[in-house]
Motif scaffolding. Structure first.
Motif, PDB file in Angstrom:
ATOM      1  N   ARG A   1     -12.376 -14.208  37.181  1.00 43.56           N
ATOM      2  CA  ARG A   1     -13.166 -13.209  38.054  1.00 43.56           C
ATOM      3  C   ARG A   1     -13.359 -11.818  37.518  1.00 43.56           C
ATOM      4  NH1 ARG A   1     -10.651 -13.868  44.074  1.00 43.56           N
ATOM      5  NH2 ARG A   1     -12.507 -12.644  44.830  1.00 43.56           N
ATOM      6  N   SER A   2     -13.540 -12.062  36.033  1.00 43.06           N
ATOM      7  CA  SER A   2     -13.552 -10.689  35.222  1.00 43.06           C
ATOM      8  C   SER A   2     -14.923 -11.001  34.161  1.00 43.06           C
ATOM      9  CB  SER A   2     -12.233 -10.328  34.600  1.00 43.06           C
ATOM     10  OG  SER A   2     -12.086 -11.307  33.474  1.00 43.06           O
TER      11      SER A   2
ATOM     12  N   GLY B   1      -5.538  -1.438  42.116  1.00 44.07           N
ATOM     13  CA  GLY B   1      -5.684  -2.252  41.006  1.00 44.07           C
ATOM     14  C   GLY B   1      -6.662  -2.119  39.862  1.00 44.07           C
ATOM     15  N   LEU B   2      -6.531  -2.854  38.716  1.00 44.07           N
ATOM     16  CA  LEU B   2      -6.908  -2.474  37.669  1.00 44.07           C
ATOM     17  C   LEU B   2      -8.748  -2.933  37.775  1.00 44.07           C
ATOM     18  CD1 LEU B   2      -7.158  -2.378  34.494  1.00 44.07           C
ATOM     19  CD2 LEU B   2      -6.855  -4.564  34.215  1.00 44.07           C
ATOM     20  N   ARG B   3      -9.328  -1.824  37.246  1.00 46.92           N
ATOM     21  CA  ARG B   3     -10.816  -1.913  37.695  1.00 46.92           C
ATOM     22  C   ARG B   3     -11.611  -2.099  36.188  1.00 46.92           C
ATOM     23  NH1 ARG B   3      -9.391  -2.892  41.599  1.00 46.92           N
ATOM     24  NH2 ARG B   3      -9.704  -1.791  43.734  1.00 46.92           N
ATOM     25  N   GLN B   4     -11.519  -1.343  35.303  1.00 46.22           N
ATOM     26  CA  GLN B   4     -12.296  -1.398  34.029  1.00 46.22           C
ATOM     27  C   GLN B   4     -11.561  -0.961  32.789  1.00 46.22           C
ATOM     28  OE1 GLN B   4     -16.128   0.966  33.333  1.00 46.22           O
ATOM     29  NE2 GLN B   4     -16.754  -1.129  34.162  1.00 46.22           N
TER      30      GLN B   4
ATOM     31  N   VAL C   1      -1.680  -6.621  37.419  1.00 48.80           N
ATOM     32  CA  VAL C   1      -1.436  -8.044  38.295  1.00 48.80           C
ATOM     33  C   VAL C   1      -2.861  -8.407  38.789  1.00 48.80           C
ATOM     34  CG1 VAL C   1      -0.094  -8.987  39.794  1.00 48.80           C
ATOM     35  CG2 VAL C   1       0.889  -7.184  38.641  1.00 48.80           C
ATOM     36  N   LEU C   2      -3.244  -9.350  38.185  1.00 47.71           N
ATOM     37  CA  LEU C   2      -4.625  -9.932  38.459  1.00 47.71           C
ATOM     38  C   LEU C   2      -4.518 -11.287  39.717  1.00 47.71           C
ATOM     39  CD1 LEU C   2      -6.048  -9.861  34.901  1.00 47.71           C
ATOM     40  CD2 LEU C   2      -6.244  -8.112  36.660  1.00 47.71           C
ATOM     41  N   ASP C   3      -5.566 -11.691  40.102  1.00 44.08           N
ATOM     42  CA  ASP C   3      -5.347 -12.817  40.919  1.00 44.08           C
ATOM     43  C   ASP C   3      -5.045 -13.939  39.732  1.00 44.08           C
ATOM     44  OD1 ASP C   3      -8.251 -14.448  40.120  1.00 44.08           O
ATOM     45  OD2 ASP C   3      -8.485 -12.359  39.971  1.00 44.08           O
ATOM     46  N   ARG C   4      -4.583 -14.976  40.523  1.00 43.01           N
ATOM     47  CA  ARG C   4      -4.062 -16.348  39.610  1.00 43.01           C
ATOM     48  C   ARG C   4      -5.329 -16.814  38.618  1.00 43.01           C
ATOM     49  NH1 ARG C   4      -0.213 -16.978  36.720  1.00 43.01           N
ATOM     50  NH2 ARG C   4       1.058 -16.106  38.432  1.00 43.01           N
ATOM     51  N   GLU C   5      -6.319 -16.994  39.503  1.00 40.31           N
ATOM     52  CA  GLU C   5      -7.468 -17.605  38.580  1.00 40.31           C
ATOM     53  C   GLU C   5      -7.722 -16.944  37.370  1.00 40.31           C
ATOM     54  OE1 GLU C   5     -12.417 -18.234  39.039  1.00 40.31           O
ATOM     55  OE2 GLU C   5     -11.104 -17.719  40.998  1.00 40.31           O
ATOM     56  N   THR C   6      -7.833 -15.509  37.415  1.00 33.47           N
ATOM     57  CA  THR C   6      -8.287 -14.552  36.375  1.00 33.47           C
ATOM     58  C   THR C   6      -7.142 -14.635  35.391  1.00 33.47           C
ATOM     59  OG1 THR C   6      -9.583 -13.281  37.722  1.00 33.47           O
ATOM     60  CG2 THR C   6      -9.064 -12.390  35.773  1.00 33.47           C
ATOM     61  N   ALA C   7      -5.823 -14.506  35.744  1.00 34.30           N
ATOM     62  CA  ALA C   7      -4.672 -14.549  34.850  1.00 34.30           C
ATOM     63  C   ALA C   7      -4.648 -15.985  34.048  1.00 34.30           C
ATOM     64  CB  ALA C   7      -3.611 -14.386  35.711  1.00 34.30           C
ATOM     65  N   ASP C   8      -4.874 -16.910  34.626  1.00 30.07           N
ATOM     66  CA  ASP C   8      -4.831 -18.327  34.020  1.00 30.07           C
ATOM     67  C   ASP C   8      -6.135 -18.524  33.070  1.00 30.07           C
ATOM     68  OD1 ASP C   8      -2.631 -18.844  35.377  1.00 30.07           O
ATOM     69  OD2 ASP C   8      -3.524 -20.164  36.901  1.00 30.07           O
TER      70      ASP C   8
ATOM     71  N   GLY D   1     -23.619  -2.478  19.684  1.00 29.33           N
ATOM     72  CA  GLY D   1     -22.891  -1.317  19.101  1.00 29.33           C
ATOM     73  C   GLY D   1     -21.469  -1.774  18.876  1.00 29.33           C
ATOM     74  N   ASN D   2     -20.659  -0.750  19.136  1.00 26.39           N
ATOM     75  CA  ASN D   2     -19.144  -0.858  18.717  1.00 26.39           C
ATOM     76  C   ASN D   2     -18.240  -0.739  19.846  1.00 26.39           C
ATOM     77  OD1 ASN D   2     -19.332   1.786  18.926  1.00 26.39           O
ATOM     78  ND2 ASN D   2     -18.348   2.390  17.173  1.00 26.39           N
ATOM     79  N   ARG D   3     -18.699  -1.058  20.986  1.00 30.65           N
ATOM     80  CA  ARG D   3     -17.847  -0.955  22.302  1.00 30.65           C
ATOM     81  C   ARG D   3     -17.958  -2.507  23.084  1.00 30.65           C
ATOM     82  NH1 ARG D   3     -15.762   4.328  23.707  1.00 30.65           N
ATOM     83  NH2 ARG D   3     -15.608   5.240  21.536  1.00 30.65           N
ATOM     84  N   ALA D   4     -16.982  -2.551  23.728  1.00 33.42           N
ATOM     85  CA  ALA D   4     -16.918  -3.519  24.948  1.00 33.42           C
ATOM     86  C   ALA D   4     -16.359  -2.852  26.166  1.00 33.42           C
ATOM     87  CB  ALA D   4     -16.070  -4.569  24.332  1.00 33.42           C
ATOM     88  N   VAL D   5     -17.014  -3.438  27.368  1.00 31.11           N
ATOM     89  CA  VAL D   5     -16.455  -3.037  28.570  1.00 31.11           C
ATOM     90  C   VAL D   5     -15.970  -4.441  29.327  1.00 31.11           C
ATOM     91  CG1 VAL D   5     -17.082  -2.294  30.966  1.00 31.11           C
ATOM     92  CG2 VAL D   5     -18.034  -1.234  28.488  1.00 31.11           C
ATOM     93  N   TRP D   6     -14.715  -4.266  29.952  1.00 27.85           N
ATOM     94  CA  TRP D   6     -14.078  -5.537  30.605  1.00 27.85           C
ATOM     95  C   TRP D   6     -14.006  -4.819  32.250  1.00 27.85           C
ATOM     96  CZ3 TRP D   6      -9.234  -8.416  28.445  1.00 27.85           C
ATOM     97  CH2 TRP D   6      -9.043  -9.633  29.058  1.00 27.85           C
ATOM     98  N   THR D   7     -14.762  -5.589  33.006  1.00 27.07           N
ATOM     99  CA  THR D   7     -14.728  -5.300  34.488  1.00 27.07           C
ATOM    100  C   THR D   7     -13.747  -6.342  35.224  1.00 27.07           C
ATOM    101  OG1 THR D   7     -16.700  -4.275  34.138  1.00 27.07           O
ATOM    102  CG2 THR D   7     -16.051  -4.630  36.346  1.00 27.07           C
ATOM    103  N   PHE D   8     -13.208  -6.041  36.252  1.00 30.91           N
ATOM    104  CA  PHE D   8     -12.322  -6.942  36.918  1.00 30.91           C
ATOM    105  C   PHE D   8     -12.648  -6.735  38.341  1.00 30.91           C
ATOM    106  CE2 PHE D   8      -9.784  -5.686  33.058  1.00 30.91           C
ATOM    107  CZ  PHE D   8      -9.512  -6.940  32.983  1.00 30.91           C
ATOM    108  N   ASP D   9     -12.543  -7.987  39.044  1.00 30.89           N
ATOM    109  CA  ASP D   9     -13.093  -8.036  40.529  1.00 30.89           C
ATOM    110  C   ASP D   9     -11.827  -7.323  41.313  1.00 30.89           C
ATOM    111  OD1 ASP D   9     -13.844  -8.556  42.900  1.00 30.89           O
ATOM    112  OD2 ASP D   9     -14.286 -10.837  42.650  1.00 30.89           O
ATOM    113  N   ASP D  10     -12.335  -6.508  42.394  1.00 33.70           N
ATOM    114  CA  ASP D  10     -11.348  -5.962  43.135  1.00 33.70           C
ATOM    115  C   ASP D  10     -10.988  -6.652  44.565  1.00 33.70           C
ATOM    116  OD1 ASP D  10     -13.435  -5.761  44.629  1.00 33.70           O
ATOM    117  OD2 ASP D  10     -13.397  -3.581  44.878  1.00 33.70           O
ATOM    118  N   THR D  11     -10.946  -8.067  44.488  1.00 33.56           N
ATOM    119  CA  THR D  11     -10.574  -8.904  45.629  1.00 33.56           C
ATOM    120  C   THR D  11      -9.830 -10.191  45.173  1.00 33.56           C
ATOM    121  OG1 THR D  11     -12.594 -10.071  45.798  1.00 33.56           O
ATOM    122  CG2 THR D  11     -12.565  -8.089  47.038  1.00 33.56           C
ATOM    123  N   GLU D  12      -8.771 -10.249  45.921  1.00 33.22           N
ATOM    124  CA  GLU D  12      -7.974 -11.299  45.444  1.00 33.22           C
ATOM    125  C   GLU D  12      -8.431 -12.729  45.595  1.00 33.22           C
ATOM    126  OE1 GLU D  12      -3.273 -12.797  45.943  1.00 33.22           O
ATOM    127  OE2 GLU D  12      -3.927 -11.254  47.023  1.00 33.22           O
TER     128      GLU D  12
END
Length: 315
Positions: free
Chosen positions: A296-297, A274-277, A54-61, A304-315
């Motif tokens: 905010r992510s 929360g979800l971090r990475q 469950v992410l902050d509304r800005e990021t979810a939208d 290469g053949n990888r991706a990393v998705w990082t999420f902010d830890d504040t609402e």
């Protein structure tokens, strides 16, 4: 794919039981286990299936309306109807065998809709393995909470979807469950699933479509979640019963390995969950690094053949 995090809502429905766990401190994190448990490491029984956050509304939208994500992955926004007529709408990134389910604050009822709430499903590949997982949990002196999920495709006639079990119905902000897809679901033409690849095939690849092949994202290679020590303690017995190798990490928490996806659970205070990475494997190698800011992510793809998705830890 499945109704995902709804299993957390299912926990509220599940009958409350007493769960006997023996807590031991390993590397600063509380890891629950039963004395004298007889776990067999011979074969992996459970595999990472999907996780939700469950992410902050800005990021979810921003995720919901991202044109880049629609090119990057087999991306869907859909509403699912599960057992008891419960519905939920999620943002999905679907891979070959694994997927992600993302929500915004308030998308789910009660505490499940609070910022930082997370969940994870780990599933069997062969019919009947969930029975063995149940036996292994009982060897750890845990009586599982069992549940059968259904799915309504819109005609009011629910089809059995999967059987699930939890170690407890008590949690802070994270719930993990084991699951096994049912033959009735695969047999229903509305499920759009693939034929069995071998006798007893109830696997993730059969469940998910091959639409991932026309996008860059292939699968979830790793996931990192920040959860409370109590939620870690409730999860470790399930991971061990499924065949994961669970080790403590410096600073508190655990890493679970087995079945292809690395799972890291960091021990934090309730207000820091929360979800971090998320680490993602790609269908092809990238020569350069592309960075996409999504709310905010930050999604960093390649090189290469990888991706990393990082999420902010504040609402």
């Amino acid at each position: 794919m499945l109704p995902s995090r709804m299993l957390r809502m299912i926990m509220v429905i599940a009958v409350a039981l007493a769960v006997a766990l023996t807590g031991v401190v390993e590397g600063g994190a509380t890891v629950a286990r039963a004395e004298g448990s007889r776990l067999s490491p011979e074969r992996q029984l459970l595999f990472y299936n999907h996780a939700y956050g469950v992410l902050d509304r800005e990021t979810a939208d921003a995720i919901e309306h991202s044109e880049y994500l629609r090119e990057f992955a087999n991306f869907q926004v859909r509403t699912t109807t599960g057992a008891g007529g419960q519905t939920w709408t999620g943002r999905y990134l679907m891979g070959r065998e694994t997927y992600l389910e993302l929500f915004g604050v308030g998308d789910l009822p009660g505490q499940d809709g609070a910022f930082g709430s997370t969940g994870m499903g780990i599933s069997t590949e062969r019919a009947g393995d969930l029975v063995t997982v149940t036996e292994r949990l009982r060897d750890q002196e845990i009586t599982p909470v069992e549940f059968r999920q259904t799915r309504d495709f819109g005609d009011g006639v629910p089809v059995p979807w999967f059987d699930a079990l939890f170690t407890t119905d008590q949690y802070d902000a994270f719930g993990a469950w084991a699951m096994e897809y049912l033959p009735e679901y695969f047999a229903d033409p509305r499920s759009n699933t693939e034929p069995a690849g071998y006798p007893g095939d109830v696997g993730r690849e059969r469940y998910l479509s091959d639409d991932y092949t026309s996008h860059l994202m292939r699968d979830v290679a790793s996931i990192r979640l920040a959860i409370t020590e109590r939620d870690i303690a409730n999860t470790v017995p399930l991971l061990r019963a499924g065949g994961f190798v669970v080790k403590p990490v410096s600073g508190g928490g655990i890493v679970a390995q087995g079945g292809g996806t690395m799972i890291r659970l960091d021990a934090v205070a309730r207000d820091q969950v929360g979800l971090r990475q998320i680490g993602l494997s790609l269908n092809r190698s990238m020569e350069y690094r592309h960075q996409e800011q999504i709310g905010r992510s930050t999604l960093a793809v390649g090189p290469g053949n990888r991706a990393v998705w990082t999420f902010d830890d504040t609402e």
